[in-house]
Design a protein around this motif. Structure first.
Motif, PDB file in Angstrom:
ATOM      1  N   MET A   1      -7.971  32.652   8.345  1.00 13.94           N
ATOM      2  CA  MET A   1      -9.050  32.109   9.161  1.00 13.94           C
ATOM      3  C   MET A   1      -8.788  32.302  10.642  1.00 13.94           C
ATOM      4  SD  MET A   1     -10.423  28.521   7.762  1.00 13.94           S
ATOM      5  CE  MET A   1     -12.100  28.047   8.089  1.00 13.94           C
TER       6      MET A   1
ATOM      7  N   VAL B   1     -17.848  37.185  20.911  1.00 14.05           N
ATOM      8  CA  VAL B   1     -18.261  35.789  21.066  1.00 14.05           C
ATOM      9  C   VAL B   1     -18.658  35.524  22.517  1.00 14.05           C
ATOM     10  CG1 VAL B   1     -17.421  33.409  21.007  1.00 14.05           C
ATOM     11  CG2 VAL B   1     -16.940  34.944  19.097  1.00 14.05           C
TER      12      VAL B   1
ATOM     13  N   LEU C   1     -22.124  36.717  22.987  1.00 10.36           N
ATOM     14  CA  LEU C   1     -23.086  35.766  22.422  1.00 10.36           C
ATOM     15  C   LEU C   1     -23.280  34.567  23.345  1.00 10.36           C
ATOM     16  CD1 LEU C   1     -22.180  35.389  18.620  1.00 10.36           C
ATOM     17  CD2 LEU C   1     -24.287  36.316  19.579  1.00 10.36           C
ATOM     18  N   ALA C   2     -22.178  34.140  23.961  1.00  6.20           N
ATOM     19  CA  ALA C   2     -22.214  32.955  24.818  1.00  6.20           C
ATOM     20  C   ALA C   2     -22.658  33.290  26.239  1.00  6.20           C
ATOM     21  CB  ALA C   2     -20.840  32.303  24.849  1.00  6.20           C
TER      22      ALA C   2
ATOM     23  N   LEU D   1      -7.970  27.159  16.528  1.00  6.51           N
ATOM     24  CA  LEU D   1      -8.647  27.368  15.247  1.00  6.51           C
ATOM     25  C   LEU D   1      -7.689  27.126  14.079  1.00  6.51           C
ATOM     26  CD1 LEU D   1     -10.870  30.426  16.123  1.00  6.51           C
ATOM     27  CD2 LEU D   1     -11.681  28.197  15.334  1.00  6.51           C
TER      28      LEU D   1
ATOM     29  N   VAL E   1      -9.333  21.242   8.477  1.00  7.98           N
ATOM     30  CA  VAL E   1     -10.454  20.571   7.795  1.00  7.98           C
ATOM     31  C   VAL E   1     -10.709  21.199   6.428  1.00  7.98           C
ATOM     32  CG1 VAL E   1     -11.637  19.780   9.882  1.00  7.98           C
ATOM     33  CG2 VAL E   1     -12.211  22.016   8.915  1.00  7.98           C
TER      34      VAL E   1
ATOM     35  N   ASP F   1     -27.542  36.899  16.141  1.00  7.85           N
ATOM     36  CA  ASP F   1     -26.795  35.780  15.580  1.00  7.85           C
ATOM     37  C   ASP F   1     -27.257  34.529  16.309  1.00  7.85           C
ATOM     38  OD1 ASP F   1     -25.011  33.964  14.638  1.00  7.85           O
ATOM     39  OD2 ASP F   1     -23.231  35.215  14.947  1.00  7.85           O
TER      40      ASP F   1
ATOM     41  N   ARG G   1     -27.044  31.405  15.529  1.00 10.38           N
ATOM     42  CA  ARG G   1     -26.182  30.219  15.435  1.00 10.38           C
ATOM     43  C   ARG G   1     -26.994  28.934  15.241  1.00 10.38           C
ATOM     44  NH1 ARG G   1     -24.424  30.876  20.738  1.00 10.38           N
ATOM     45  NH2 ARG G   1     -25.843  32.655  20.800  1.00 10.38           N
ATOM     46  N   TYR G   2     -27.892  28.971  14.279  1.00 17.41           N
ATOM     47  CA  TYR G   2     -28.686  27.778  13.972  1.00 17.41           C
ATOM     48  C   TYR G   2     -27.780  26.602  13.617  1.00 17.41           C
ATOM     49  CZ  TYR G   2     -33.118  30.326  13.418  1.00 17.41           C
ATOM     50  OH  TYR G   2     -34.260  31.053  13.616  1.00 17.41           O
ATOM     51  N   PHE G   3     -28.103  25.444  14.119  1.00 22.49           N
ATOM     52  CA  PHE G   3     -27.489  24.221  13.598  1.00 22.49           C
ATOM     53  C   PHE G   3     -28.469  23.076  13.827  1.00 22.49           C
ATOM     54  CE2 PHE G   3     -25.911  21.789  17.354  1.00 22.49           C
ATOM     55  CZ  PHE G   3     -26.125  22.714  18.351  1.00 22.49           C
TER      56      PHE G   3
ATOM     57  N   THR H   1     -19.092  28.570  20.026  1.00 21.71           N
ATOM     58  CA  THR H   1     -19.917  29.727  19.681  1.00 21.71           C
ATOM     59  C   THR H   1     -19.364  30.396  18.431  1.00 21.71           C
ATOM     60  OG1 THR H   1     -20.418  30.054  22.023  1.00 21.71           O
ATOM     61  CG2 THR H   1     -20.856  31.906  20.560  1.00 21.71           C
ATOM     62  N   TYR H   2     -18.032  30.505  18.395  1.00 17.19           N
ATOM     63  CA  TYR H   2     -17.380  31.110  17.237  1.00 17.19           C
ATOM     64  C   TYR H   2     -17.617  30.269  15.979  1.00 17.19           C
ATOM     65  CZ  TYR H   2     -13.620  33.118  14.407  1.00 17.19           C
ATOM     66  OH  TYR H   2     -12.904  33.714  13.412  1.00 17.19           O
TER      67      TYR H   2
ATOM     68  N   LEU I   1     -20.001  28.427  15.200  1.00 22.47           N
ATOM     69  CA  LEU I   1     -21.389  28.454  14.715  1.00 22.47           C
ATOM     70  C   LEU I   1     -21.824  29.846  14.286  1.00 22.47           C
ATOM     71  CD1 LEU I   1     -23.251  26.242  17.368  1.00 22.47           C
ATOM     72  CD2 LEU I   1     -22.789  25.650  14.986  1.00 22.47           C
ATOM     73  N   SER I   2     -21.005  30.852  14.572  1.00 19.06           N
ATOM     74  CA  SER I   2     -21.505  32.215  14.405  1.00 19.06           C
ATOM     75  C   SER I   2     -21.554  32.619  12.933  1.00 19.06           C
ATOM     76  CB  SER I   2     -20.666  33.200  15.226  1.00 19.06           C
ATOM     77  OG  SER I   2     -19.345  33.216  14.748  1.00 19.06           O
ATOM     78  N   ALA I   3     -22.330  33.646  12.701  1.00 23.26           N
ATOM     79  CA  ALA I   3     -22.614  34.083  11.329  1.00 23.26           C
ATOM     80  C   ALA I   3     -21.322  34.321  10.568  1.00 23.26           C
ATOM     81  CB  ALA I   3     -23.450  35.358  11.371  1.00 23.26           C
TER      82      ALA I   3
ATOM     83  N   TYR J   1     -19.097  32.127   9.783  1.00 20.18           N
ATOM     84  CA  TYR J   1     -18.092  31.088   9.996  1.00 20.18           C
ATOM     85  C   TYR J   1     -18.685  29.679   9.928  1.00 20.18           C
ATOM     86  CZ  TYR J   1     -15.275  35.001  11.467  1.00 20.18           C
ATOM     87  OH  TYR J   1     -14.603  36.181  11.496  1.00 20.18           O
ATOM     88  N   TYR J   2     -20.015  29.598   9.984  1.00 19.85           N
ATOM     89  CA  TYR J   2     -20.666  28.296  10.071  1.00 19.85           C
ATOM     90  C   TYR J   2     -20.199  27.341   8.971  1.00 19.85           C
ATOM     91  CZ  TYR J   2     -24.353  24.780  10.239  1.00 19.85           C
ATOM     92  OH  TYR J   2     -25.035  23.589  10.317  1.00 19.85           O
TER      93      TYR J   2
ATOM     94  N   TYR K   1     -16.417  26.316   9.184  1.00 18.54           N
ATOM     95  CA  TYR K   1     -16.041  25.532  10.360  1.00 18.54           C
ATOM     96  C   TYR K   1     -17.004  24.366  10.600  1.00 18.54           C
ATOM     97  CZ  TYR K   1     -12.484  28.976  11.655  1.00 18.54           C
ATOM     98  OH  TYR K   1     -11.383  29.774  11.685  1.00 18.54           O
ATOM     99  N   TYR K   2     -18.154  24.650  11.174  1.00 20.96           N
ATOM    100  CA  TYR K   2     -19.055  23.559  11.546  1.00 20.96           C
ATOM    101  C   TYR K   2     -19.508  22.767  10.316  1.00 20.96           C
ATOM    102  CZ  TYR K   2     -22.706  21.027  14.034  1.00 20.96           C
ATOM    103  OH  TYR K   2     -23.476  20.044  14.582  1.00 20.96           O
TER     104      TYR K   2
END
Lengths: 99, 535, 511
Positions: free
Chosen positions: A1, A12, A15-16, A36, A42, B305, B307-309, C385-386, C388-390, C392-393, C396-397
């Motif tokens: 992971m 990333v 994206l951000a 991470l 978790v 992407d 990133r829907y939540f 961002t990571y 939530l990204s495709a 990994y959602y 992680y989240y």
């Protein structure tokens, strides 16, 4: 992971919408991998059939009546803007594929 | 799901030129979806701006055409710290849509954030619905074919950008200006399955959808103002194939007609690409009304992407049985039922009824005119001089003919016409009563549409009233027959062909004498009587 | 100037007296006419002027506005009588710079918002004003409330008034330090993972994280929307209750605001803890690297409560140890989205890269965010961002949100047997400035005891529990179920009486 590559970090950041220096890229790649790694703990918990919690206090149907309220004063709004013109916010040209 | 919707380019589509309007909808590939061994597959994504007083999540007015950035507040400007609160009328409207299109309304629906950057989006995420929309699995029957509607969900609109310099084209612009008045306006996105197989069917679906949304009062459905936006997902496949071809999404379609043209263009383009051994690129394309083509906007090859939540600032919507019952009880008549009713009540054709419902506001206009006509007849004694009689069919003929033509030409809406429905009833009454002829009525209508005068007034002003009085018409005929005794004799001796010719001559003379204002029906009858009977 | 040295000393003594009084005491003194609101405000402003150069609790001092407000309240008292005064009339308060204040700079400790003047007030700021409290300034904080030391402020760190070489904790470090240093008897902060309780513990003051939804978030610049909550700082438990009662309650502008009425705290504050069942959370007591003096203080708290008549036992909340990893997925994920709006278009900083006229909007966004955000904010935006990204959602989240459910269930089970729970607030007392800035994970670990409450949406508060061997304050944490503020405050009050901290200890540092 936690096998985070520099390229992934770069993706990333894109994206951000966040420019990163090479130095930052290097530093974040290592740091994010460490965080991470910790966060991945978790996944040790068995959550089969456990619903996610989005709100600690479940409520539904919080609604407001369709009644008009005063808007802000435009001058006050545009005074906050880094650049404004003709009553609008001015931005550098937009590329079509920006989104 | 929908890709990000970039701002509408500032350059409004130029008005269609007559030659384009007259051009056929189709390119040579064929009218139906099955020509040349290719089958067309279309799904439509329709965004509808809801006709609420305020925006989706704040109390700013939801108005079109205001001064830039005057309908904005901390919430819809996405100022730090501001929070959304859902407009209850939007939920009610969504439930109406749920009823109208036979959707399932799940016990709970949830807002989600769709994350992407664009200057017209104040928070750089769009508050929308993702995996738990308010409506799922509906349908709409179009000409006997059932089109499945995948879902309908609530979301917020974006602001508007204007590109300055570079001829207004987005890419070459020097800079852009952003107006957030539209940001946060409530939208309902209605997504069909790829069940549509021809451009005609797509047009019929969009038209019926629009008529239904109009009927249930949730939107003013003006495609030209953007309050209803139709995006077409188009692909082609070999006939008999089960799979789907690569699709493109075409945006910026500003009318039902353009929808048909854009789909036909896309179809022909894709077939050409495939037959040349190429491959269709999954992408968003932009319909250009002027050149009648779609143009590539951006490639979807690098998938977005978003990133829907789940939106943490909002709580779920859980329509209660009471909310749903109230909506059901208040559901108005839907277009299909209305068409059936009008066909039966007015003795008009299906086609006429469909035409009335195909333009927003037109059926309402016709119904108001018919009511006015009935009122005129009921109050015959008090009616405007000489206006009585006429049928709903007469009304419909005018509405679908001259009035629809006028709306097309001017881009106006029925509600904005200077000719009130009661005035149209008056016009029909004037024709039915023989006060003016149908040809004269066309002129009167033209003037009434231009300056808003009542038809009866125009008839008076222009001295158009027909002479229908029998004694004056009778004496005119008597004079003509007396002055043309030879012709009368030839008439009486002649065969059918000769009689017809002479009769036309007598009518022409009479009309000449009456300066064209004789009532042709009365003249005909009197002429017959005098030539055949006691003459 | 004509005033003699003795006059000056007298003024100075009076100022010291006013700046060490409680909010309740100041409000009573203003109402009775013993002092004017203006005198109270002037005394605190004088102390800020004298000492904040070394503490740096404030990013912006609103001296003129505060004096004008004090004069207005004094005029109101003269014209309409003391009964007309609102409950906190004349009491100075420090406001964390994450709360929007109309026309007053609000930076969230970030360059990206430098110079921004919000066109509106946060609901809590409006309620503060209605309560008669007087905002004296905007308190320093970790940038966008991300941090545990206030070293992440773009405008320089706040120093702990007990030892200027140490951190005050964070992210509400400015608020905690302001109260500890006597700049104001009250302060508002926000707590997303411990950002009120942890600095309260490190600065030796009371800090409360109310139940999620109890205090409006409208106008609170969001860090992690499902975790953020506004709460009070004070030097006494009673003062903290006064401030909380002034700002809490339903707000229709916040969809997550709880509509049920608030059970008042103050009427039952002195009822004691006899018969209450108190559970000591094992997982939050046996954390790695806990300072022995912190454990000792917790043991003393247990004894004090037992002596006061409560029943104490140990309790397990097994999933609590997963709080920290879950938090570091959920909070950054929400933050990455909340902070997307800082793009250089509508407010705040704009940086246009390259040759003039050559840049496009996206390049401007990226350059602005690069220049405007500090390292920790960037790290969390990247992390979120990571997460939530495709692809990994779910891992992680999604998984973190399911763990959240398990934590809630574990707490629910614990509260079947206990009225409140007890734990240390932080594993250690204040650490030296610069100690953890290069080790984000070590910094995060200082919130290990406070985070589970945020994930559960419940209430918790930190109470001073004495000093360690270096003279640095220690905090203990009282945890309560959601909406359990009244009983939580009763227990806190009992601990306050037992430790006798507020009455005896003052920071020696700058004073």
């Amino acid at each position: 992971m936690s096998e985070l590559t520099r390229e992934q970090v770069r993706h990333v950041a894109k994206l951000a919408r966040l420019d990163l220096s090479d130095d930052e890229l290097d530093r974040f790649t290592g740091q994010l991998a460490g965080i991470l790694d910790h966060a991945a703990r978790v996944s040790a918990l068995d959550t089969d059939g456990v619903p996610p919690t989005a709100h600690p206090f479940p409520m539904v149907n919080v609604l407001r009546p369709d009644v008009v309220k005063p808007s802000l004063d435009r001058d006050e709004v545009l005074a906050c803007a880094p650049d404004a013109r003709d009553g609008r916010f001015r931005v550098p040209r937009i590329l079509e594929d920006e989104a | 799901m929908t890709p990000p919707e970039p701002s509408t380019p500032s350059t409004p589509s130029a008005p269609t030129t007559p030659s384009e309007t007259d051009a056929p909808d189709t390119i040579e590939v064929g009218l139906d979806g099955h020509a040349d061994g290719w089958e067309l597959v279309v799904g439509l994504e329709v965004h509808v701006e809801l006709a609420t007083a305020t925006k989706l999540f704040c109390g700013c007015a939801n108005e079109f055409g205001q001064e830039p950035n005057t309908n904005v507040c901390p919430v819809c400007l996405g100022l730090p710290g501001a929070l959304p609160v859902l407009n209850e009328l939007v939920v009610e409207y969504a439930l109406r849509v749920g009823e109208a299109f036979h959707f399932d309304v799940p016990a709970q629906s949830v807002f989600a954030r769709k994350n992407y950057f664009y200057p017209d989006m104040p928070k750089n995420f769009q508050t929308s619905q993702y995996d738990e929309p308010i409506c799922l699995g509906g349908h709409l029957d179009v000409d006997g074919v059932r089109i499945t509607i995948t879902r309908a969900h609530m979301e917020e609109d974006t602001g508007k950008t204007t590109h300055v310099g570079g001829g207004g084209r987005i890419h070459d612009a020097d800079f852009s200006l952003v107006d957030y008045n539209r940001a946060g306006v409530p939208l309902l996105e209605i997504v069909s399955e790829p069940d549509i197989r021809s451009s005609e069917q797509a047009k019929a679906y969009a038209s019926e959808l629009r008529a239904t949304l109009e009927a249930i009062g949730v939107s003013d459905v003006k495609m030209e103002e953007g309050s209803m936006r139709v995006d077409a997902n188009v692909s082609v496949r070999r006939r008999g194939s089960d799979g789907f071809g690569t699709r493109t999404e075409t945006k910026n379609v500003n009318s039902i007609r353009s929808l048909g043209r854009a789909i036909e263009y896309e179809r022909a383009r894709q077939i050409e690409v495939l037959e040349a051994g190429g491959r269709v690129v999954q992408e968003t394309r932009h319909w250009n009304e002027n050149d009648g083509q779609t143009h590539s906007m951006r490639s979807k090859e690098e998938a977005y992407d978003y990133r829907y939540f789940p939106e943490p600032d909002l709580v779920p919507v859980a329509p209660t049985p009471e909310m749903r019952a109230a909506v059901r009880a208040a559901m108005p008549e839907l277009p299909a039922a209305r068409r059936d009713r009008l066909v039966a009540a007015w003795a008009i054709t299906e086609r006429d009824a469909a035409a009335l419902l195909g333009t927003p506001g037109l059926a309402d206009y016709a119904e108001a005119a018919v009511s006015a006509l009935e009122a005129l007849e009921a109050l015959e004694a008090l009616a405007v001089d000489g206006a009585r009689g006429g049928s709903p069919r007469d009304i419909v003929n005018w509405v679908n003919g001259e009035i629809a033509g006028h709306l097309n030409e001017t881009g106006s809406s029925p509600a904005a016409l200077s000719l009130a429905p009661a005035a149209l009833a008056e016009l029909v009454g004037l024709v039915a009563a023989g006060t003016i002829s149908r040809n004269q009525a066309k002129d009167v209508l033209g003037e009434a549409l231009a300056d808003g005068r009542r038809p009866a007034r125009i008839v008076t002003d222009r001295g158009l009233a027909q002479v229908s009085d029998e004694s004056s018409l009778g004496s005119v005929i008597d004079g003509i027959l007396a002055a043309n005794a030879d012709a009368v004799a030839e008439y009486r001796a002649g065969d059918d062909k000769a009689r017809k010719k002479k009769r036309g001559f007598f009518m022409g003379e009479a009309m000449k004498a009456l300066a064209g204002q004789g009532n042709p029906q009365v003249l005909n009858r009197l002429l017959d009587e005098k030539l055949e009977g006691n003459g | 100037m004509s005033s003699s040295d003795s006059d000056h000393d007298r003024d100075h003594d009076r100022d010291r007296d006013l700046t060490s009084r409680s909010a309740a005491g100041l409000a009573a003194a203003v109402r009775s006419g013993e002092v004017s609101a203006r005198e109270v405000v002037d005394a605190h402003l004088a102390r800020i002027e004298a000492l904040d150069g070394s503490v740096h609790a404030f990013l912006h001092v609103t001296a003129d506005g505060a004096r004008a407000r004090a004069d207005a309240l004094d005029a109101q008292r003269r014209s309409d009588g003391p009964e007309s005064l609102p409950p906190l009339a004349g009491v100075p308060v420090a406001v964390k710079d994450v709360l929007c204040t109309r026309g007053v700079p609000t930076t969230c400790g970030s360059r990206i918002l430098e110079g921004w003047l919000p066109p509106y007030d946060a609901t809590v700021v409006a309620r503060l004003e209605a309560s008669g409290a007087i905002a004296v300034g905007k308190a320093n904080m970790d940038e966008f409330a991300m941090g545990s030391s206030t070293e992440n402020s773009a405008f320089g760190p706040t120093h702990n008034p007990w030892d200027l070489g140490r951190v005050p904790g964070g992210s509400s470090g400015g608020s905690a330090a302001a109260v500890a240093a006597g700049f104001a008897p009250l302060a508002l902060g926000t707590d997303t993972g411990g950002s009120i309780r942890q600095p309260a513990a490190l600065c030796g003051v009371v800090g409360v994280k109310p139940t999620y939804g109890r205090v409006s978030r409208y106008g609170v610049v969001a860090f992690a929307s499902s975790l953020d909550q506004v709460g009070p700082f004070a030097r006494t438990v009673e003062d903290a209750a006064l401030l909380l009662e002034a700002v809490w309650g339903h707000d229709p502008a916040d969809s997550t605001s709880i509509p049920t009425p608030c059970e008042p705290i103050l009427p039952g504050l002195e009822r004691g803890v006899a018969g209450l069942r108190v559970g000591v959370v094992r997982e939050l007591t046996e954390v790695d690297g806990i300072q022995p003096e912190v454990s000792a203080a917790l043991e003393q708290a247990v004894k004090l409560l037992e002596q006061a008549g409560a029943t104490l036992d140990s309790v397990s909340v097994p999933s609590a140890i997963y709080g920290l990893p879950a938090y570091y997925l959920i909070a950054p994920a929400e933050a990455s989205s909340n902070l997307a709006r800082f793009d250089g278009i509508r407010y705040g900083l704009r940086v246009v890269p390259g040759e003039p006229g050559s840049a496009n909007a996206a390049a401007m966004n990226g350059a602005t965010r690069h220049a405007g955000f500090g390292a920790e904010v960037k790290r969390r935006i990247m992390l979120g961002t990571y997460a939530l990204s495709a692809g990994y959602y779910d891992a992680y989240y999604g998984q973190a949100q399911r763990v959240r459910t398990l934590i809630i269930r574990d707490f629910d089970r614990a509260y079947e047997h206990f009225d409140v729970l007890l734990s240390p607030t932080t594993p250690t007392t204040a650490f030296p400035l610069g100690d953890k800035v290069d080790d984000p994970l070590a910094m995060y670990l200082s919130d290990v005891c406070t985070i589970p409450t945020n994930l559960a949406g419940a209430a918790a508060m930190s109470i001073p529990a004495g000093l360690d061997g270096s003279g640095l304050p220690i905090g203990v944490q009282v945890l309560a179920p959601g909406l359990g503020e009244a009983v939580m405050f009763r227990v806190a009050r009992a601990l306050e009486l037992g430790f006798g901290f507020a009455a005896r200890a003052r920071p020696g540092g700058p004073a």
